[in-house]
Motif scaffolding. Structure first.
Motif, PDB file in Angstrom:
ATOM      1  N   GLN A  86      71.332  18.562  20.726  1.00 25.37           N
ATOM      2  CA  GLN A  86      70.307  17.712  20.122  1.00 25.37           C
ATOM      3  C   GLN A  86      70.876  16.986  18.913  1.00 25.37           C
ATOM      4  O   GLN A  86      71.641  17.563  18.140  1.00 25.37           O
ATOM      5  CB  GLN A  86      69.089  18.533  19.700  1.00 25.37           C
ATOM      6  CG  GLN A  86      68.297  19.105  20.848  1.00 25.37           C
ATOM      7  CD  GLN A  86      66.973  19.721  20.384  1.00 25.37           C
ATOM      8  OE1 GLN A  86      66.727  19.916  19.201  1.00 25.37           O
ATOM      9  NE2 GLN A  86      66.105  20.025  21.344  1.00 25.37           N
ATOM     10  N   PHE A  87      70.499  15.729  18.766  1.00 28.69           N
ATOM     11  CA  PHE A  87      70.824  14.941  17.587  1.00 28.69           C
ATOM     12  C   PHE A  87      69.503  14.619  16.894  1.00 28.69           C
ATOM     13  O   PHE A  87      68.690  13.865  17.433  1.00 28.69           O
ATOM     14  CB  PHE A  87      71.551  13.651  17.961  1.00 28.69           C
ATOM     15  CG  PHE A  87      72.987  13.820  18.375  1.00 28.69           C
ATOM     16  CD1 PHE A  87      73.626  15.045  18.265  1.00 28.69           C
ATOM     17  CD2 PHE A  87      73.709  12.742  18.874  1.00 28.69           C
ATOM     18  CE1 PHE A  87      74.956  15.202  18.653  1.00 28.69           C
ATOM     19  CE2 PHE A  87      75.027  12.880  19.255  1.00 28.69           C
ATOM     20  CZ  PHE A  87      75.664  14.114  19.140  1.00 28.69           C
ATOM     21  N   ASP A  88      69.282  15.218  15.738  1.00 28.45           N
ATOM     22  CA  ASP A  88      68.043  15.014  14.981  1.00 28.45           C
ATOM     23  C   ASP A  88      66.816  15.293  15.855  1.00 28.45           C
ATOM     24  O   ASP A  88      65.823  14.564  15.823  1.00 28.45           O
ATOM     25  CB  ASP A  88      67.988  13.590  14.417  1.00 28.45           C
ATOM     26  CG  ASP A  88      66.899  13.416  13.361  1.00 28.45           C
ATOM     27  OD1 ASP A  88      66.391  14.440  12.863  1.00 28.45           O
ATOM     28  OD2 ASP A  88      66.542  12.264  13.053  1.00 28.45           O
ATOM     29  N   GLY A  89      66.892  16.370  16.637  1.00 29.20           N
ATOM     30  CA  GLY A  89      65.770  16.793  17.456  1.00 29.20           C
ATOM     31  C   GLY A  89      65.646  16.098  18.796  1.00 29.20           C
ATOM     32  O   GLY A  89      64.767  16.440  19.591  1.00 29.20           O
ATOM     33  N   ILE A  90      66.520  15.128  19.087  1.00 18.49           N
ATOM     34  CA  ILE A  90      66.488  14.384  20.347  1.00 18.49           C
ATOM     35  C   ILE A  90      67.565  14.929  21.275  1.00 18.49           C
ATOM     36  O   ILE A  90      68.726  15.068  20.877  1.00 18.49           O
ATOM     37  CB  ILE A  90      66.704  12.876  20.116  1.00 18.49           C
ATOM     38  CG1 ILE A  90      65.735  12.341  19.058  1.00 18.49           C
ATOM     39  CG2 ILE A  90      66.579  12.123  21.426  1.00 18.49           C
ATOM     40  CD1 ILE A  90      64.285  12.559  19.378  1.00 18.49           C
TER      41      ILE A  90
END
Length: 409
Positions: A86-90
């Motif tokens: 995940q990147f910043d929750g994405i």
């Protein structure tokens, strides 16, 4: 026995009638394309029926059906490390090619956004997994494929925000360093609705003053860039063509904005941008295809601009005029900030002119643009490179796209 033969013959005739679709003589592998299109139509119509009967939203069902088939063809490689994170929750899927010769050198990178009308497909499915895997190997590059949230559970601007958040996280110096990426050699790319998100996010990032690293390139593959004119020459020419007919594209836009299907027919005839719809007035020159398209694409088609229309469509879906959803509507000052650009277009595609108009506006703003046009190819073809949807058009467009990235990134 004779009755059975008559029934069989009748069924065969009906099947042939359903499958047959008039296609330009230039199209490669026409019968294979007709079969693909017929399969899509059967799936879509079955899902519409399920929706009508109250079982499930048709897009959820369609994504489940196509996704189940897509997962059967997921490839892997011992030359590329694949990580779901995940990147910043994405959610993202990262492809890291093996270091050649044991040397620790910085690599180039591509942020990739998949297509599917903001509602279908997945970064983890076979089509896009296999494309990104080949990109990582061929380019010796780190590929970041973003798994943004989909319609109908989420609507605009969620998809845009997901891609922007994940991209900004990846572009942070410490994250680029973690993946051994050269900060000066990062591109953003996407196809169809993913091309829409790539263009919109690229525009946003070029305008943010607090971002120190920007994209070296953007590469847009048959992107969808505007919902105001559904009667450009390519929309008129390919109104009932394979894979993506006009009314399906209009429905994708309405689903993206959580609008009413009652608007489908009025939008098909451009009632939402009629002369008496004042909200659309400031944007008309940005979509003037009589000026933006070369004559060989304009042909003898005429603009469709009703005198009277339905202003309530834009009132119900104000995002129709939001540049985050429609990058072609951006002002010249925004276009001037864009990086070197590649745009792939197909002749057998309602979205052909979206890409060509975007290219022209970039050129007029002083941006270097490569337009890679394929006369015999169709919308979506670049991901169709393996059984049972193996098209020569897919291999040619994919190879041309990767070649440009290799030479310019």
């Amino acid at each position: 026995m004779k009755s059975a033969a008559v029934v069989v013959a009748g069924l065969l005739a009906l099947s042939a009638y359903y499958v047959y679709l008039p296609l330009p003589s230039t199209v490669s592998q026409p019968w294979r394309l007709m079969l693909l299109d017929a399969a899509f139509r059967v799936a879509q119509e079955t899902c519409y029926l399920a929706h009508f009967l109250g079982f499930r939203h048709h897009l959820r069902t369609l994504n489940f059906v196509t996704g189940a088939l897509d997962k059967l063809n997921v490839q892997s490689s011992d030359k590329v490390k694949i990580t779901d994170t995940q990147f910043d929750g994405i959610e993202v899927r990262v492809y890291e090619p093996s270091t050649r010769g044991g040397e620790k050198t910085l690599k180039r990178s591509v942020v990739y956004i998949h297509g599917g009308g903001w509602a279908l497909a997945s970064a983890r499915g076979g089509y896009y997994n296999n494309l990104c895997l080949i990109m990582a190997e061929s380019l010796d590059a780190v590929i970041v494929s973003i798994e943004y949230r989909l319609v109908p559970d989420f609507h605009f601007p969620v998809q845009f925000d997901d891609v922007l958040r994940a991209t900004k996280h990846f572009m942070r110096p410490e994250v680029l360093a973690r993946y051994s990426v050269d900060p000066s050699r990062v591109a953003i790319s996407g196809d169809s609705a993913g091309g829409n998100l790539a263009a919109a996010v690229c525009q946003e990032i070029t305008q943010e003053e607090n971002i120190t690293r920007r994209f070296k390139l953007q590469a847009l593959v048959y992107p969808v860039l505007q919902p105001l004119d559904f009667n450009t020459p390519s929309y008129q020419q390919n109104e009932v063509t394979a894979v993506l007919p006009r009314f399906i594209m209009v429905r994708f836009w309405i689903d993206y904005f959580s609008g009413s299907y009652d608007f489908v027919h009025p939008m098909v005839v451009n009632n939402h941008t009629a002369l008496d719809v004042s909200q659309a007035g400031p944007f008309r020159e940005h979509l003037d295809w009589t000026f933006l398209l070369p004559s060989r694409f304009r042909k003898n088609y005429q603009p469709v601009t009703p005198a009277a229309g339905q202003a309530e469509i834009i009132q119900a879906m104000p995002a129709l005029l939001d540049v985050r959803a429609a990058p072609l509507l951006a002002e010249r000052e925004v276009f001037r900030l864009q990086p070197k650009t590649y745009i792939l277009t197909c002749e057998i595609d309602v979205l052909r002119d979206d890409g060509l108009m975007y290219a022209k506006r970039l050129e007029k703003a002083g941006v270097e643009v490569t337009v890679d046009h394929f006369e015999d190819c169709f919308h979506g073809c670049m991901i169709f490179t393996s059984w049972p949807t193996n098209f020569s058009a897919g291999h040619r467009t994919r190879d041309s796209y990767i070649k440009w990235l290799s030479q310019n990134l």
